[in-house]
Each structure stands twice: as C-alpha cells, then as structure tokens.
Design a protein around this motif. Structure first.
Motif, short mmCIF file in Angstrom:
data_model
loop_
_atom_site.label_atom_id
_atom_site.label_comp_id
_atom_site.label_asym_id
_atom_site.label_seq_id
_atom_site.Cartn_x
_atom_site.Cartn_y
_atom_site.Cartn_z
N UNK A 230 0.82 -1.22 0.00
CA UNK A 230 0.00 0.00 0.00
C UNK A 230 0.84 1.26 0.00
N UNK A 231 2.03 1.19 -0.64
CA UNK A 231 2.88 2.38 -0.51
C UNK A 231 2.58 3.46 -1.54
N UNK A 232 1.80 3.14 -2.57
CA UNK A 232 1.49 4.16 -3.60
C UNK A 232 0.64 5.27 -3.00
N UNK A 233 0.78 6.47 -3.54
CA UNK A 233 0.08 7.60 -2.93
C UNK A 233 -1.44 7.47 -3.06
N UNK A 234 -1.90 6.80 -4.14
CA UNK A 234 -3.36 6.66 -4.26
C UNK A 234 -3.93 5.67 -3.25
N UNK A 235 -3.04 4.95 -2.57
CA UNK A 235 -3.53 4.02 -1.55
C UNK A 235 -3.51 4.61 -0.15
N UNK A 236 -3.19 5.90 -0.07
CA UNK A 236 -3.13 6.56 1.24
C UNK A 236 -4.41 6.37 2.06
N UNK A 237 -5.62 6.58 1.47
CA UNK A 237 -6.82 6.43 2.31
C UNK A 237 -6.96 5.03 2.90
N UNK A 238 -6.64 4.01 2.13
CA UNK A 238 -6.76 2.64 2.64
C UNK A 238 -5.69 2.39 3.71
N UNK A 239 -4.49 2.91 3.46
CA UNK A 239 -3.41 2.78 4.45
C UNK A 239 -3.83 3.39 5.78
N UNK A 240 -4.41 4.59 5.70
CA UNK A 240 -4.86 5.29 6.92
C UNK A 240 -5.97 4.50 7.61
N UNK A 241 -6.85 3.91 6.81
CA UNK A 241 -7.95 3.13 7.40
C UNK A 241 -7.38 1.95 8.20
N UNK A 242 -6.31 1.33 7.67
CA UNK A 242 -5.67 0.24 8.41
C UNK A 242 -5.06 0.75 9.72
N UNK A 243 -4.43 1.93 9.66
CA UNK A 243 -3.81 2.48 10.87
C UNK A 243 -4.87 2.69 11.95
N UNK A 244 -6.00 3.27 11.57
CA UNK A 244 -7.08 3.53 12.54
C UNK A 244 -7.54 2.21 13.15
N UNK A 245 -7.72 1.21 12.30
CA UNK A 245 -8.20 -0.08 12.78
C UNK A 245 -7.18 -0.74 13.71
N UNK A 246 -5.89 -0.64 13.36
CA UNK A 246 -4.84 -1.24 14.19
C UNK A 246 -4.83 -0.57 15.57
N UNK A 247 -4.95 0.76 15.56
CA UNK A 247 -4.90 1.49 16.84
C UNK A 247 -6.13 1.23 17.68
N UNK A 248 -7.30 1.18 17.03
CA UNK A 248 -8.52 1.14 17.82
C UNK A 248 -9.01 -0.26 18.12
N UNK A 249 -8.65 -1.23 17.26
CA UNK A 249 -9.21 -2.56 17.44
C UNK A 249 -8.13 -3.61 17.68
N UNK A 250 -7.18 -3.70 16.76
CA UNK A 250 -6.22 -4.80 16.82
C UNK A 250 -5.39 -4.78 18.11
N UNK A 251 -4.73 -3.64 18.37
CA UNK A 251 -3.84 -3.61 19.53
C UNK A 251 -4.58 -3.69 20.86
N UNK A 252 -5.68 -2.94 21.05
CA UNK A 252 -6.40 -3.10 22.32
C UNK A 252 -6.84 -4.56 22.54
N UNK A 253 -7.20 -5.27 21.46
CA UNK A 253 -7.66 -6.65 21.63
C UNK A 253 -6.52 -7.64 21.78
N UNK A 254 -5.46 -7.48 20.96
CA UNK A 254 -4.42 -8.51 20.92
C UNK A 254 -3.24 -8.22 21.84
N UNK A 255 -2.99 -6.97 22.14
CA UNK A 255 -1.83 -6.66 22.98
C UNK A 255 -2.22 -5.62 24.02
N UNK A 256 -3.18 -5.97 24.90
CA UNK A 256 -3.72 -4.96 25.81
C UNK A 256 -2.69 -4.40 26.78
N UNK A 257 -1.59 -5.16 27.05
CA UNK A 257 -0.64 -4.66 28.04
C UNK A 257 0.48 -3.81 27.43
N UNK A 258 0.38 -3.54 26.11
CA UNK A 258 1.40 -2.67 25.53
C UNK A 258 1.03 -1.23 25.81
N UNK A 259 1.91 -0.49 26.47
CA UNK A 259 1.57 0.92 26.69
C UNK A 259 1.91 1.66 25.41
#
Length: 326
Positions: free
Chosen positions: A206-235
C-alpha cells in the motif's frame, strides 16, 4: 438498531470495507467461482446510502457495492457481522435485508437490461473465535411438510466468510497479495512475529500515494481494534500520533524487540523484593525463573536463548516450559 458490543470494531471495519480494493480482494480471494472472473472491477462503486430507504439505512453495519458483470450491474450486499458468537437465524435476517434491498431497487427502476432485478450476492463476514455452524440457507431453518407444501419453503443462501477457518485452511496461501486476507491474518495472528510480517507486507503493498486512504484506514483499525484486543498490556500512548502504516510497523518492531528486556527487568524487580525477605540467593533464582516464564509466555525466543539471557540451565527452562503448559 441493536448496537453490537463491538461497535467501535464495526466502525473501523466499515471504514476498511469502504475501499474498493478490500472488496475486490475479498471477492477475488475468497469467492472461488467462475463469474467473479468476469467482473469489471474498474466499475466497482459503493451504493450511496442517501437513496436507500430508512429501513435499510438503519442497518448501518452493512455496505452495499455494485459492479458490472457484462452489461449488467451486480449488487454485492456486504453484511458485516462482527459478533463474537454466531447468529443461528442469520439466514432469515439475510432474507429480510434482501427483500428491503430489492424494494429499493424497484423504486429506483434499477433493473437489468432484460427488465429483471439485478442479482445480489449476500456476504456474511464473521470474525469470531469459534467456527460458524449456523444454517447458510433459510430453507434449512424451515420445517418441511410433505404433500406439496414444501414447494413454498423459501430458499435463499448467503456466502459465509469465516475468517478463522480461512486463515487456518492449509489450502489457502497467504503469500498472495490480498489486502482482505491480510486483515484476516492480522486478526487471527499466531504471535507477534506473524503480526509484524503481515504489517510488513501491507506497508509494501500500500505504498502508492493513491492508496493513502486505505493505508490510513488500516492504521485507525490497528490502533482502535487490533492492539487493544491482541496486545492490551502494551503501553502505546504515542500511538495516537502515528498516521502512517510504516511508522506503526517500525514502532511495533521496536516494541517487540524490547519485550524480553522489559520482562527481565520486571522479573528482577519481583525477585529482589522477595529476595529481601528470604535471603538474596533464593530471590535471585526466583527472579530468573519469573523472567524465564514471562519469556516463554511471549513465545518469541527459543529455550536456548531464554536460558542464555536468564542464566538458568536449558533443563530448568525446559521444565518451566512443560510446567506452564499444564
């Protein structure tokens, strides 16, 4: 509308599946049927919610796309179900939504060139831990009465994509570039290394510039869902400042490298406190054992590496390992 416990979950998922690339990869990767090869994915477009009736608009977890198949529009009704448990009567819900969608299409005169209604593919995307066993055809939920009545039994099937089953299927190769598959693998990752590997692939894809929105969507999901669920003790306080996928990947790689050191430190502290009460020697050994247990629980290092970093013998570490499995 019934709000699911994973509502936050739903929203960032919805964000991901609002990108045509996710929908395309979902279809090409997981619908192994010949008609998919005839779709013109350059025409893939999200059906605007504003002309959908109120009944359907309340179903805010659902996403409707359409794509050309020859001269016809084909509607893809993505029912994004993020429940940790299955819904036994899912097929009935699908039947209702399909009815609502067809009523809408009739109001809009959205017919195929033949004058018939366009075909719809209903998809249920399920991400629970247990495998899905509910009926995938409404006919299986209705009592059969012989003597003629069975002709009127409704017959409607939906496509189930059970992420956990897909990820664990030996037939399925995760080497193929597929962003939907990457999402499933992140969600059902085996360990931290696995998570990093998938993130690395996504950064690459997803490094192409036209893929920026999808890249950002993944970042939001990783921050809000993946890490709180899979690595809750990571500060991860500074995580909210990261907006780029490669930054997230880099930071997680750094974090995961530091984990063994952090566990060692924690083990040493716990051991020292105990050591003050009962003689330093025993405390030191207990600290080493605590550290070894924590490192084993991480599942990243080999027995030899753990023995080396804690100063315990390989035999002791091996014993701790079998002990932790019991």
């Amino acid at each position: 509308m019934v709000s699911h416990p994973h509502h936050r979950h739903d929203h960032s998922y919805k964000l991901l599946f609002s990108h045509p690339e996710m929908v395309r990869d979902l279809l090409t990767g997981f619908v192994k049927e010949a008609w998919v090869e005839q779709l013109d994915f350059s025409t893939l477009e999200k059906v605007n919610g504003s002309y959908i009736t109120d009944e359907l608009r309340d179903r805010e977890d659902d996403i409707i796309w359409r794509v050309r198949w020859g001269d016809n529009w084909l509607y893809i009704y993505l029912l994004l179900e993020f429940q940790s448990s299955e819904d036994k009567h899912m097929a009935v819900r699908i039947m209702s939504y399909l009815g609502l969608l067809y009523q809408d299409l009739i109001r809009q005169n959205a017919f195929a060139p033949s004058g018939k209604l366009p075909p719809v593919l209903p998809v249920v995307l399920y991400n629970g831990e247990q495998r899905w066993t509910a009926a995938q055809n409404v006919a299986d939920l209705v009592e059969e009465v012989p003597g003629g009545l069975e002709r009127y039994r409704p017959n409607l099937e939906y496509l189930l994509l059970d992420e956990g089953a897909i990820v664990n299927d030996p037939e399925w190769s995760d080497r193929v570039r597929n962003v939907a598959a990457a999402l499933f693998r992140l969600e059902h990752n085996r360990d931290e290394q696995d998570m990093l590997e998938v993130l690395g692939s996504l950064v690459e894809w997803l490094k192409a510039s036209e893929q920026t929105p999808l890249r950002r969507a993944f970042v939001v999901w990783i921050r809000r869902v993946l890490l709180p669920n899979r690595a809750p003790d990571m500060e991860l306080p500074e995580f909210n400042d990261l907006h780029e996928l490669h930054e997230v990947h880099h930071m997680l790689a750094e974090r995961i490298k530091q984990w063994p050191e952090r566990w060692e430190e924690k083990g040493r502290q716990e051991g020292l406190q105990e050591g003050r009460q009962e003689g330093r020697q025993e405390g030191q050994i207990e600290a080493q054992r605590t550290t070894a247990r924590n490192l084993l629980a991480l599942g990243v290092l080999s027995t030899e590496q753990i023995a080396e970093s804690t100063g315990l013998s390989i035999e002791v570490v091996a014993q701790l390992q079998t002990g932790s499995k019991d």
